[in-house]
Write a protein that holds these residues in place. Structure first.
Motif, PDB file in Angstrom:
ATOM      1  N   GLN A  17     -13.867  -4.066  35.509  1.00 29.36           N
ATOM      2  CA  GLN A  17     -15.293  -3.846  35.353  1.00 29.36           C
ATOM      3  C   GLN A  17     -15.879  -5.008  34.558  1.00 29.36           C
ATOM      4  O   GLN A  17     -15.390  -5.327  33.479  1.00 29.36           O
ATOM      5  CB  GLN A  17     -15.560  -2.526  34.615  1.00 29.36           C
ATOM      6  CG  GLN A  17     -15.045  -1.308  35.356  1.00 29.36           C
ATOM      7  CD  GLN A  17     -15.794  -1.091  36.669  1.00 29.36           C
ATOM      8  OE1 GLN A  17     -17.006  -1.235  36.735  1.00 29.36           O
ATOM      9  NE2 GLN A  17     -15.074  -0.757  37.717  1.00 29.36           N
ATOM     10  N   HIS A  18     -16.908  -5.647  35.112  1.00 32.32           N
ATOM     11  CA  HIS A  18     -17.602  -6.733  34.427  1.00 32.32           C
ATOM     12  C   HIS A  18     -19.098  -6.415  34.452  1.00 32.32           C
ATOM     13  O   HIS A  18     -19.601  -5.835  35.408  1.00 32.32           O
ATOM     14  CB  HIS A  18     -17.347  -8.073  35.113  1.00 32.32           C
ATOM     15  CG  HIS A  18     -15.906  -8.458  35.161  1.00 32.32           C
ATOM     16  ND1 HIS A  18     -15.214  -8.895  34.061  1.00 32.32           N
ATOM     17  CD2 HIS A  18     -15.019  -8.458  36.179  1.00 32.32           C
ATOM     18  CE1 HIS A  18     -13.969  -9.157  34.403  1.00 32.32           C
ATOM     19  NE2 HIS A  18     -13.829  -8.895  35.681  1.00 32.32           N
ATOM     20  N   THR A  19     -19.788  -6.832  33.418  1.00 33.43           N
ATOM     21  CA  THR A  19     -21.230  -6.606  33.381  1.00 33.43           C
ATOM     22  C   THR A  19     -21.920  -7.490  34.419  1.00 33.43           C
ATOM     23  O   THR A  19     -21.364  -8.510  34.853  1.00 33.43           O
ATOM     24  CB  THR A  19     -21.811  -6.938  31.993  1.00 33.43           C
ATOM     25  OG1 THR A  19     -21.686  -8.342  31.759  1.00 33.43           O
ATOM     26  CG2 THR A  19     -21.112  -6.136  30.891  1.00 33.43           C
ATOM     27  N   GLU A  20     -23.127  -7.090  34.802  1.00 33.81           N
ATOM     28  CA  GLU A  20     -23.902  -7.898  35.749  1.00 33.81           C
ATOM     29  C   GLU A  20     -24.144  -9.295  35.197  1.00 33.81           C
ATOM     30  O   GLU A  20     -24.087 -10.275  35.937  1.00 33.81           O
ATOM     31  CB  GLU A  20     -25.229  -7.214  36.067  1.00 33.81           C
ATOM     32  CG  GLU A  20     -25.083  -5.998  36.950  1.00 33.81           C
ATOM     33  CD  GLU A  20     -26.427  -5.401  37.335  1.00 33.81           C
ATOM     34  OE1 GLU A  20     -27.396  -6.167  37.513  1.00 33.81           O
ATOM     35  OE2 GLU A  20     -26.493  -4.166  37.443  1.00 33.81           O
ATOM     36  N   ASN A  21     -24.393  -9.388  33.897  1.00 31.45           N
ATOM     37  CA  ASN A  21     -24.614 -10.702  33.276  1.00 31.45           C
ATOM     38  C   ASN A  21     -23.358 -11.562  33.332  1.00 31.45           C
ATOM     39  O   ASN A  21     -23.438 -12.768  33.564  1.00 31.45           O
ATOM     40  CB  ASN A  21     -25.092 -10.553  31.831  1.00 31.45           C
ATOM     41  CG  ASN A  21     -26.531 -10.078  31.754  1.00 31.45           C
ATOM     42  OD1 ASN A  21     -27.285 -10.193  32.713  1.00 31.45           O
ATOM     43  ND2 ASN A  21     -26.901  -9.540  30.610  1.00 31.45           N
ATOM     44  N   ILE A  23     -20.933 -11.365  35.555  1.00 31.21           N
ATOM     45  CA  ILE A  23     -20.735 -11.748  36.958  1.00 31.21           C
ATOM     46  C   ILE A  23     -21.697 -12.865  37.339  1.00 31.21           C
ATOM     47  O   ILE A  23     -21.311 -13.848  37.989  1.00 31.21           O
ATOM     48  CB  ILE A  23     -20.890 -10.523  37.879  1.00 31.21           C
ATOM     49  CG1 ILE A  23     -19.731  -9.546  37.640  1.00 31.21           C
ATOM     50  CG2 ILE A  23     -20.953 -10.952  39.349  1.00 31.21           C
ATOM     51  CD1 ILE A  23     -19.918  -8.195  38.287  1.00 31.21           C
ATOM     52  N   LYS A  24     -22.945 -12.751  36.916  1.00 33.11           N
ATOM     53  CA  LYS A  24     -23.944 -13.792  37.208  1.00 33.11           C
ATOM     54  C   LYS A  24     -23.530 -15.118  36.583  1.00 33.11           C
ATOM     55  O   LYS A  24     -23.567 -16.169  37.238  1.00 33.11           O
ATOM     56  CB  LYS A  24     -25.314 -13.361  36.692  1.00 33.11           C
ATOM     57  CG  LYS A  24     -26.399 -14.375  36.986  1.00 33.11           C
ATOM     58  CD  LYS A  24     -27.749 -13.924  36.441  1.00 33.11           C
ATOM     59  CE  LYS A  24     -28.761 -15.009  36.756  1.00 33.11           C
ATOM     60  NZ  LYS A  24     -29.838 -15.074  35.831  1.00 33.11           N
ATOM     61  N   ARG A  27     -20.582 -16.645  38.522  1.00 30.95           N
ATOM     62  CA  ARG A  27     -21.021 -17.271  39.780  1.00 30.95           C
ATOM     63  C   ARG A  27     -21.719 -18.607  39.527  1.00 30.95           C
ATOM     64  O   ARG A  27     -21.507 -19.574  40.263  1.00 30.95           O
ATOM     65  CB  ARG A  27     -21.938 -16.322  40.550  1.00 30.95           C
ATOM     66  CG  ARG A  27     -21.188 -15.165  41.157  1.00 30.95           C
ATOM     67  CD  ARG A  27     -22.088 -14.270  41.964  1.00 30.95           C
ATOM     68  NE  ARG A  27     -21.309 -13.184  42.533  1.00 30.95           N
ATOM     69  CZ  ARG A  27     -21.775 -11.989  42.804  1.00 30.95           C
ATOM     70  NH1 ARG A  27     -23.061 -11.715  42.587  1.00 30.95           N
ATOM     71  NH2 ARG A  27     -20.997 -11.064  43.330  1.00 30.95           N
TER      72      ARG A  27
END
Length: 111
Positions: A17-21, A23-24, A27
């Motif tokens: 599980q990774h936060t959206e931030n 992951i962003k 990327r």
């Protein structure tokens, strides 16, 4: 220049599980890293988790990908470098390490 393959081995992302931030940012780091090395990158791709394994000519086809524990091959890059040490130096700044992955680099055989 010699040709190499960089195999990206990493934990199966479905289990982490990774936060959206996070992951962003990950990327964005990949995009910047790929741009930095674009002259030496000759192809590659991430891989899906849908695959088949064949262990013998007449054996049953296994509907899965190879895993070592929860580790999978998540993708690859084809790169050029003067030698294996230069290829390894290029890969040291790769974002694969941010989420627990690592890289195997191997020279392609001359044909």
């Amino acid at each position: 220049m010699k040709k190499f393959i960089a195999l990206f081995r990493e934990p199966d992302g479905r289990a982490d599980q990774h936060t959206e931030n996070a992951i962003k940012a990950h990327r964005e780091n990949w995009a910047a890293w790929m741009k930095r090395w674009q002259q030496q990158i000759n192809g590659g791709s991430g891989l899906t988790l849908d695959g088949r394994m064949l262990k013998a000519p007449q054996a049953e086809v296994i509907h899965d990908v190879y895993k070592n524990g929860t580790e999978i091959v998540g993708g690859f890059l084809l790169i050029t470098a003067t030698d294996l040490d230069a290829a390894a130096a290029m890969m040291q700044s790769c974002p694969i390490f941010e989420f627990g992955g690592y890289i195997e680099i191997r020279e392609l055989q001359q044909q």
